[in-house]
Design a protein around this motif. Structure first.
Motif, PDB file in Angstrom:
ATOM      1  N   LEU A  98     -41.959  12.046  -5.262  1.00 37.09           N
ATOM      2  CA  LEU A  98     -43.249  12.516  -5.777  1.00 37.09           C
ATOM      3  C   LEU A  98     -43.437  12.237  -7.268  1.00 37.09           C
ATOM      4  O   LEU A  98     -44.453  11.670  -7.678  1.00 37.09           O
ATOM      5  N   LEU A  99     -42.479  12.636  -8.087  1.00 39.72           N
ATOM      6  CA  LEU A  99     -42.633  12.423  -9.533  1.00 39.72           C
ATOM      7  C   LEU A  99     -42.759  10.939  -9.850  1.00 39.72           C
ATOM      8  O   LEU A  99     -43.649  10.516 -10.597  1.00 39.72           O
ATOM      9  N   ILE A 142     -38.659  15.448  -4.387  1.00 40.89           N
ATOM     10  CA  ILE A 142     -39.562  15.847  -5.473  1.00 40.89           C
ATOM     11  C   ILE A 142     -39.514  14.883  -6.651  1.00 40.89           C
ATOM     12  O   ILE A 142     -40.550  14.444  -7.154  1.00 40.89           O
ATOM     13  N   ARG A 143     -38.322  14.552  -7.117  1.00 42.58           N
ATOM     14  CA  ARG A 143     -38.235  13.707  -8.307  1.00 42.58           C
ATOM     15  C   ARG A 143     -38.290  12.207  -7.950  1.00 42.58           C
ATOM     16  O   ARG A 143     -39.101  11.457  -8.494  1.00 42.58           O
ATOM     17  N   SER A 174     -46.061  17.270  -9.697  1.00 44.82           N
ATOM     18  CA  SER A 174     -44.786  17.453  -8.995  1.00 44.82           C
ATOM     19  C   SER A 174     -44.200  18.835  -9.280  1.00 44.82           C
ATOM     20  O   SER A 174     -43.632  19.469  -8.386  1.00 44.82           O
ATOM     21  N   ALA A 208     -47.925  13.196 -13.412  1.00 43.16           N
ATOM     22  CA  ALA A 208     -46.772  13.262 -12.508  1.00 43.16           C
ATOM     23  C   ALA A 208     -45.963  14.531 -12.736  1.00 43.16           C
ATOM     24  O   ALA A 208     -45.564  15.209 -11.779  1.00 43.16           O
ATOM     25  N   GLY A 245     -37.417  17.442 -13.749  1.00 45.67           N
ATOM     26  CA  GLY A 245     -38.112  16.182 -13.963  1.00 45.67           C
ATOM     27  C   GLY A 245     -37.717  15.530 -15.270  1.00 45.67           C
ATOM     28  O   GLY A 245     -37.638  14.298 -15.367  1.00 45.67           O
TER      29      GLY A 245
END
Length: 323
Positions: free
Chosen positions: A178-179, A174-175, A195, A191, A226
């Motif tokens: 994707l982020l 995820i971080r 995310s 972002a 995040g």
């Protein structure tokens, strides 16, 4: 350490001292979103970044989770230590696959998983994650929303293994994937929004999930985790917070974790009847409660403000190790 960069949005400064007993600003590292090879500047860079995000996301997920599953079946199921080892190996495979893939496709070693800051940042994250969940349960208990009963000693192998698996693998996916790559494509605010939404609504298939639970996780965890990545430029604090939150929730308090059972626990915690699910989290667990939403979102806002003041939302560095 004196903060760098632009002035923070209104409302950040007066909150910051409340959670900075750990001086996280000394761990600020410039974000590296990727500048070379597949992510080189030029036409359709946003499309290349999104395509790479999807490919890398599934590559890390499949290799790490398959490894843990295969080893878990091959090793004795009655041995907690063996099952823990399966989770650890799966997490290490995820980290290794991510590192090799980024080196090959982006022409750099990923500083977001640099080993030198691992211990201090992971340790700080573990402390923060446990403290946050402890604060949530203190609020629950103070207002009579939860019943908490001690059960005595219980093996922690399963809980530790699940905490490692969720903390390491989900934070990479995820971080770090994707982020970071949506940030590369569309900038930081898109972002964070995308995310966090994907992280929150990715919990909808879980047992006892509700739309409110998904929204709560998106806001409280998607933004907060995040923000730790944005502040430090690494994923270690996010991993520590995520793992400690789940372990404290599932093992120390014995509450449901994202609607599921976390294994043996030293306590049992359940929402008292008569209160609405949005207030207690219901069968999904305390992370879908209003107190968790308030506590974690507040931390996320503060850490985002710290990252803003440190200049982390400016154009990321183009420095990195070229091949």
């Amino acid at each position: 350490m004196r903060a760098r960069g632009a002035s923070p949005p209104p409302g950040f400064c007066h909150l910051e001292p409340r959670i900075t007993m750990i001086d996280m600003t000394r761990w600020v590292h410039p974000l590296q979103l990727g500048e070379r090879r597949l992510l080189h500047p030029g036409p359709l860079r946003w499309l290349r970044a999104i395509g790479w995000a999807l490919g890398l996301f599934f590559l890390v997920a499949l290799t790490s989770m398959t490894t843990a599953e295969v080893l878990g079946k091959a090793l004795p199921k009655t041995s907690g230590a063996a099952q823990l080892a399966a989770h650890i190996v799966g997490a290490l495979v995820g980290l290794g696959v991510y590192a090799v893939a980024v080196r090959l496709a982006e022409g750099r070693w990923p500083s977001e998983i640099a080993w030198r800051p691992l211990l201090p940042q992971l340790g700080a994250g573990l402390l923060i994650g446990a403290a946050m969940f402890g604060a949530v349960m203190a609020v629950m208990a103070a207002f009579g929303l939860y019943e908490i009963r001690g059960l005595g000693a219980a093996p922690a192998w399963i809980a530790v293994g699940k905490a490692i698996q969720s903390g390491v693998v989900e934070e990479i996916m995820i971080r770090a994937v994707l982020l970071r790559l949506i940030w590369r494509a569309f900038g930081p605010w898109a972002a964070f929004a995308l995310s966090a939404a994907l992280f929150g609504f990715g919990h909808l298939p879980n047992p006892n999930a509700t739309v409110f639970a998904a929204v709560a996780i998106a806001l409280e965890a998607g933004i907060m985790l995040g923000a730790f990545y944005a502040l430090t430029g690494r994923v270690w604090m996010s991993i520590g917070v995520h793992a400690a939150w789940n372990f404290t929730q599932g093992y120390l308090f014995g509450a449901a974790v994202s609607g599921g059972d976390f294994g043996p626990a030293i306590a049992s915690s359940s929402a008292r009847p008569g209160f609405p699910e949005w207030l207690t989290g219901g069968a999904f667990g305390p992370e879908a409660s209003l107190p968790a939403l308030v506590v974690c979102t507040a931390v996320g806002v503060v850490v985002t403000g710290m990252a803003w003041r440190a200049g982390q939302f400016k154009t990321p560095t183009t420095q990195g190790l070229a091949l």
